[in-house]
Write an enzyme that holds these catalytic residues in place. Structure first.
Site, PDB file in Angstrom:
ATOM      1  CE  LYS A  23      -2.182  -0.821   3.902  1.00 30.61           C
ATOM      2  NZ  LYS A  23      -1.621  -2.103   4.309  1.00 30.61           N
ATOM      3  NE  ARG A  98      -4.107  -0.663  10.061  1.00 28.57           N
ATOM      4  CZ  ARG A  98      -3.006  -0.178   9.490  1.00 28.57           C
ATOM      5  NH1 ARG A  98      -2.951   1.064   9.113  1.00 28.57           N
ATOM      6  NH2 ARG A  98      -1.981  -0.961   9.289  1.00 28.57           N
ATOM      7  NE  ARG A 137       7.440  -3.112   5.910  1.00 22.06           N
ATOM      8  CZ  ARG A 137       6.138  -2.792   5.846  1.00 22.06           C
ATOM      9  NH1 ARG A 137       5.661  -2.214   4.768  1.00 22.06           N
ATOM     10  NH2 ARG A 137       5.319  -3.074   6.842  1.00 22.06           N
ATOM     11  NE  ARG A 143       7.104  -0.928   9.678  1.00 26.75           N
ATOM     12  CZ  ARG A 143       5.926  -0.692   9.098  1.00 26.75           C
ATOM     13  NH1 ARG A 143       5.870  -0.092   7.921  1.00 26.75           N
ATOM     14  NH2 ARG A 143       4.821  -1.062   9.696  1.00 26.75           N
ATOM     15  NE  ARG A 154       1.949  -4.677  11.298  1.00 28.55           N
ATOM     16  CZ  ARG A 154       2.931  -4.588  10.393  1.00 28.55           C
ATOM     17  NH1 ARG A 154       4.048  -5.265  10.561  1.00 28.55           N
ATOM     18  NH2 ARG A 154       2.786  -3.831   9.346  1.00 28.55           N
TER      19      ARG A 154
HETATM   20  P1  AMP Z   1       1.087   0.679   8.798  1.00 24.47           P
HETATM   21  O1  AMP Z   1       2.343   1.401   8.487  1.00 24.47           O
HETATM   22  O2  AMP Z   1      -0.102   1.232   8.081  1.00 24.47           O
HETATM   23  O3  AMP Z   1       1.212  -0.817   8.630  1.00 24.47           O
HETATM   24  O4  AMP Z   1       0.810   0.924  10.356  1.00 24.47           O
HETATM   25  C1  AMP Z   1       1.706   0.501  11.347  1.00 24.47           C
HETATM   26  C2  AMP Z   1       1.012   0.486  12.703  1.00 24.47           C
HETATM   27  O5  AMP Z   1       0.538   1.809  13.019  1.00 24.47           O
HETATM   28  C3  AMP Z   1      -0.235  -0.396  12.790  1.00 24.47           C
HETATM   29  O6  AMP Z   1       0.079  -1.749  13.056  1.00 24.47           O
HETATM   30  C4  AMP Z   1      -0.969   0.270  13.947  1.00 24.47           C
HETATM   31  O7  AMP Z   1      -0.379  -0.049  15.199  1.00 24.47           O
HETATM   32  C5  AMP Z   1      -0.706   1.745  13.701  1.00 24.47           C
HETATM   33  N1  AMP Z   1      -1.751   2.314  12.818  1.00 24.47           N
HETATM   34  C6  AMP Z   1      -1.596   2.795  11.548  1.00 24.47           C
HETATM   35  N2  AMP Z   1      -2.762   3.220  11.053  1.00 24.47           N
HETATM   36  C7  AMP Z   1      -3.702   2.999  12.017  1.00 24.47           C
HETATM   37  C8  AMP Z   1      -5.091   3.196  12.094  1.00 24.47           C
HETATM   38  N3  AMP Z   1      -5.797   3.699  11.072  1.00 24.47           N
HETATM   39  N4  AMP Z   1      -5.715   2.845  13.245  1.00 24.47           N
HETATM   40  C9  AMP Z   1      -5.040   2.358  14.289  1.00 24.47           C
HETATM   41  N5  AMP Z   1      -3.728   2.093  14.266  1.00 24.47           N
HETATM   42  C10 AMP Z   1      -3.043   2.422  13.146  1.00 24.47           C
END
Ligand code: AMP
Length: 198
Positions: A23, A98, A137, A143, A154
Site C-alpha cells: 500500500k 482500519r 522489510r 522496523r 497484525r
Molecule cells: P502501517 O504502516 O499502516 O502498517 O501501520 C503501522 C502500525 O501503526 C499499525 O500496526 C498500527 O499499530 C498503527 N496504525 C496505523 N494506522 C492505524 C489506524 N488507522 N488505526 C489504528 N492504528 C493504526
C-alpha cells in the site's frame, strides 16, 4: 490526447489491503501522478515515535505489539491532517480507516468538509507471500513491528477488524480490486487503470 472524463474527479481515495500488500509504495506513486498527498497514518505515527512526541510514546506501545492505536487518537489525527490545505482537492489515505468506527469517523470528517470518497482501491494478495515480504522489510528497514510474531498478529487484527470494512464500501459501490501480487510497476499500472475504468 484522450483522457477519461469519469476520473478527472476520482481524487478522494483510500488504498486498502493487508499489511505487506504494498500500500505504502503504491500510494506514494499514485498520489504523485495525481498530484494529491499520500496520507499514511502509519507514517504519521512513526514520525511521532521518532520525534518522541506524546502521541508517539502512546502509539509505540500499540504498534510494537501489532495492535491498533485507539480510534479516538487516530480519528483526531486524521481530522486535522485532512483539514490541511494540500488535501483540499484530493488525497490518498493509506492505512486509514482500519475499523468500522474509523469508517464512521471518516464519513463525519468528510461531511464536515462537504465532500465524500470517490473510490476505494483494494490490493489483493496471498497471506503467506505477505509474511515473507514483511520479514524481509523488517530486516532491511529495522522496523520494530516487522518481526514474524508481530506480523502474524497484525494479519489477524487485519482479518478481524479491517477486512469487514471492505463490505461496507462494497455496498457503496466504491471498491476497485487490483492484483497486488504482480511487480511494483504492474500494480501501479493496474491501479491507474482501475481509476479510469468507469
Ligand atoms: P502501517 O504502516 O499502516 O502498517 O501501520 C503501522 C502500525 O501503526 C499499525 O500496526 C498500527 O499499530 C498503527 N496504525 C496505523 N494506522 C492505524 C489506524 N488507522 N488505526 C489504528 N492504528 C493504526
Amino acid at each position: 490526447m484522450t483522457t477519461s472524463t469519469s476520473d478527472a474527479s476520482a481524487r478522494r481515495l483510500l488504498i486498502v489491503g493487508p499489511p505487506g500488500a504494498g500500500k505504502g509504495t503504491q500510494a506514494v506513486r499514485l498520489a504523485e501522478e495525481l498530484s494529491i498527498p499520500a496520507i499514511s497514518t502509519g507514517d504519521i505515527f512513526r514520525a511521532n515515535v521518532s520525534g518522541e512526541t506524546e502521541l508517539g510514546v502512546l502509539a509505540k506501545s500499540y504498534m510494537d505489539s501489532g495492535e491498533y492505536v485507539p480510534d479516538s487518537v487516530t480519528n483526531d489525527m486524521v481530522r486535522s491532517r485532512l483539514a490541511e490545505d494540500d488535501a483540499k482537492d484530493g488525497f490518498l489515505l493509506d492505512g486509514y480507516p482500519r475499523t468500522l468506527d474509523q469508517v464512521e469517523a471518516l464519513d463525519g470528517i468528510l461531511a464536515e468538509l462537504d465532500t465524500s470518497l470517490d473510490a476505494v482501491l483494494l490490493l489483493v494478495v496471498e497471506t503467506e507471500e505477505v509474511v515473507g515480504r514483511l520479514v524481509e522489510r523488517g530486516r532491511e528497514q529495522g522496523r520494530s513491528d516487522d518481526t514474524e510474531e508481530t506480523i502474524r498478529r497484525r494479519l489477524e487484527v487485519y482479518a478481524e477488524q479491517t477486512a469487514p470494512l471492505i463490505d461496507v464500501y462494497e455496498k457503496r459501490d466504491l471498491v476497485r480490486r487490483v492484483d497486488g501480487m504482480a511487480s511494483i510497476d504492474e500494480v501501479t499500472t493496474s491501479l491507474r487503470e482501475a481509476l479510469t475504468d468507469r
